[in-house]
Every structure is written in C-alpha cells, then in structure tokens.
Design an enzyme around this catalytic site. Structure first.
Site: not given
Ligand code: GCO
Ligand code: MG
Length: 403
Positions: A211, A284, A403, A263, A237, A148, A38, A340, A213, A317, A160, A313
């Site tokens: 998550d 993940r 982020w 991930e 997560e 989630r 991504n 997921e 994040h 994307d 997020y 994951h």
């Molecule tokens: C999730 C992830 C994604 C990521 C994304 C970035 O747990 O699904 O954190 O949402 O933000 O895959 O490209």
């Molecule tokens: Mg995630």
C-alpha cells in the site's frame, strides 16, 4: 404491514471508535449496519440520528432498493463519505433483516456462493527489513495466502502501515492529529528493497501486496511500479491520490504492476472512469463507505464488464458488521479478487460477536440467517467514545503531504 419501528445509533469505543445502526421492525426483527467513518464518527452519527432515522420510521423494511433511492435521490445533496456511509448503514441493516425474515444468510439472497471461501490478505510490517521478514514468516505459517508488506523507511517517522510492538496497527492514535515526517525520495529508494527481500526469502508461492497510501505523484508512482516489477506484486495500492484519475493512465503507460484504488471512493460515479477506461485492476470500495450492499454490487457488476476485480477495504476501522457483510458479498461476486483482513481487537470482538471464521487463509460464514453478526449493547456501554484522529504528514520543509 411490517414497518420500521425503531432505528438506534450507537457510538462506542471498544478498542477503537465505531458507529452502529440498529433497525427494529414492528415484528421485533433487528438488523445491524456499520456507520463508522474514521476520525469523523460523530458526523455520520448525527446525519443518521438527525436526518435519516426520522425518515425511516413507519416504512416497509422489505423495500431495500426503494429506500436506497429515497435516501440517495431524496436528499438532493449527493455522494460524499458522510452521506454514503449513512446510507450504507441503513442498507446493510435492511439486508440483515431480510435475511433473518427469510431464514437465509445474505449470500443466499445475493445468488448463492461462487466460491468455497474468501481469500484474504493480512498486514505484515516491520520497523526494519529483518523484523518485516519475521512478520511475513509468522503470517505464512498461520496459513495466509496473501500478505501485504510495509516497512518503516529509515529516519522517516511517518511511514504508513507499520505496527508498533505486537499489538494491532491503529493509526488513529491521538485526540488531535499527530504530525509525522514524510520523505518521498527515501521511500522510493527503500520500499523496493524490502519487497525484493520478501520474495528472495519466501519465493513466489503466495500473493504479495503493498500500500503506497496515496503518497506519490503520477510519475513517481510509474517509477515505483517499474522498480518492483520483478517482485510480481498482486497489486500496488493507492499509488497516487485518486482525485486526479487521469494519473492512472500515465502510470499504466510505464508499468505492468497491477493497481488497486478505491477505499476512499464512495459511489459508482467516483469509480466510473477508473473502471470503464481500465485504469485500475482492482476496485477497493467497501460496503460501509460506498452505499451498502445494494450499491457495492452495482459497482462490482460494472467492474466485471471491464475485467476489473474486487479487493474491498477491510482495515480495523471498519467494524465486524462490515466484515461480515463483505464476506457475504465476496462469496457471491463472480469477479472477486481478494479481501483485506485485519483481525479486530479482542474487546471489539466481544462487542460484535460474529460468525465469520478464518481457516487456511480463507474467510467464511455459516448459514446463520442475515449477516451473522450481533451487537452487545451492554458490553459496548463499557467502552465510551474517545475522540481519535488519523495523523497528518509533513515533508522535510514543513509542508503538508497526503497521509
Ligand atoms: C488500508 C487502509 C487503511 C486506512 C484507514 C484509514 O489499506 O487498510 O489504507 O489502513 O489508512 O482505513 O481510516
Ligand atoms: Mg489502503
């Protein structure tokens, strides 16, 4: 001898950007691999086109392990998301070919089913607590066994995981990265209240996930984990960025909330200490970013020794090729935890017709040989690549945050 005759790289944007590798053998058998990273799609496309495809032509497609070693060790420069995504695409396409040649779905080649279906978690979100609760209700009614939950922190635009409207959540939303506000203290005060509200409204008869994040420091993550213990999360997560892996030891000293990480990690060496020192509960890593089916199984086997379970994951994307490959793997691994799942946009599904089915909160595939997913090149041509970046987060003082 059958050889690899052609390897083509497609970059297209049906709903969002995807990079796809298609390998064709001298017998006319084709295999597909996802190569999507991504926001850095063209880097992997070039890595494949310019540096990998020329090495594949004329080789034996049946030698999956040897080709993996050749591409990994032979490059001298190792690991990293671009390299491992490119290797993953080749590996996945070769498993697809092997399945088609054998007349078997890939999960049969991996040892056959360990379970009847793959438990998935979906993404519920809300701009406030009532709309989050409505969303959770919708997914519960649709039969999901795991949800989630993410809600927008009041006055913090950069939370997020919050969908705008009823469409698909797609954070890579702008030709240049959007800058979003982040406020850790506001999040730490607010997030536990909605996770508690979800349990109060719906009880404990399903898995609840969240998550973070990558947004907290280790001690903040410890505090967060403690504060949500009564909500009995399936996992929290990415509570803190994974570069500093010692951080998870600190978090664990304070809370029994299970931890899922991986991930953004791309090889067995990146998760080695997390797993062998039992710093996490779920790993993940995915087919597409961690070197394909061959390497992911190696990670999952290491995890099994330490009672770490899988939780790949599966955001949008990652293309439907990765989803199909994930289901093939998840069906077989003994230490499977959860998968997921975000439904892809209709235009995405049109370009990647797939045999993956969802019923009663479980994903499954039939006995179609290979991965059971296709690529409609003509349909894809209608959706050109359209550069899109993930946002960047900034704190209230203007400094950059994870982020
Ligand atoms: C999730 C992830 C994604 C990521 C994304 C970035 O747990 O699904 O954190 O949402 O933000 O895959 O490209
Ligand atoms: Mg995630």
């Amino acid at each position: 001898m059958t050889t690899i005759e052609r390897a083509e790289v497609f970059v297209a944007g049906p709903g969002r950007n995807f990079v796809t590798l298609r390998i064709t053998t001298s017998d006319g058998v084709t295999g597909l691999g996802d190569a999507t990273l991504n926001g850095r799609e063209l880097a992997v496309a070039s890595y494949l086109r310019d540096h990998v495809v020329p090495l594949l032509i004329g080789r034996d497609p049946a030698r999956i392990e040897d080709l993996w070693q050749y591409l990994y060790r032979g490059v001298y420069w190792r690991r990293g998301p671009v390299t491992m995504t490119a290797i993953a695409a080749v590996d996945t396409a070769l498993w697809d070919i092997k399945g088609k040649v054998a007349g078997l779905p890939v999960h049969q080649l991996l040892g056959g089913r360990s379970r009847d279906g793959v438990t998935v978690y979906c993404h519920a979100s809300g701009t406030d607590i009532p709309s989050l609760l409505d969303d959770v209700a919708r997914f519960r009614e649709a039969g999901y066994r795991a949800v989630r939950a993410q809600a927008a922190v009041p006055d913090v635009g950069g939370t997020y995981g919050v969908r705008k409207g009823t469409g698909i959540y797609e954070p890579a939303n702008a030709a240049l990265p959007e800058e979003q506000l982040w406020d850790t203290e506001a999040y730490l005060r607010f997030a536990p209240t909605y996770l508690t509200a979800v349990r109060e409204e719906f009880g404990f008869d399903f898995h609840l996930l969240h998550d973070v994040h990558h947004r907290l420091t280790p001690i903040e993550a410890a505090r967060f984990g403690k504060s949500v213990e009564d909500a009995q999360l399936f996992w929290m997560e990415d509570p803190t960025p994974a570069e500093n892996q010692e951080a998870f030891r600190l978090i664990r000293q304070h809370t029994t909330t299970p931890i899922a990480v991986g991930e953004v990690l791309t090889s067995i060496w990146d998760v080695q200490h997390l797993i062998t020192e039992q710093l996490i509960d779920y790993v993940r890593t995915t087919v597409v970013h961690a070197g394909g089916i061959t390497h992911l199984r190696r990670i999952f086997d290491l995890a099994a020794l330490y009672q770490v379970r899988t939780g790949s994951h599966g955001a949008t994307d990652l293309s439907p090729i990765t989803l199909a490959a994930a289901v093939q793997v998840d069906l077989t691994v003994p230490n499977f935890g959860i998968q997921e799942y975000m439904e892809h946009a209709e235009v995405t599904r049109e370009v990647f017709p797939s045999g993956v089915t969802l019923s009663d909160g479980l994903l499954d595939v039939d006995d179609t040989p290979g991965l059971g997913v296709e690529y409609d090149e003509k349909a894809a041509a209608r959706y050109p690549y359209d550069p899109k970046y993930l946002p960047v987060a900034r704190r209230r003082d203007g400094s950059v945050h994870d982020w």
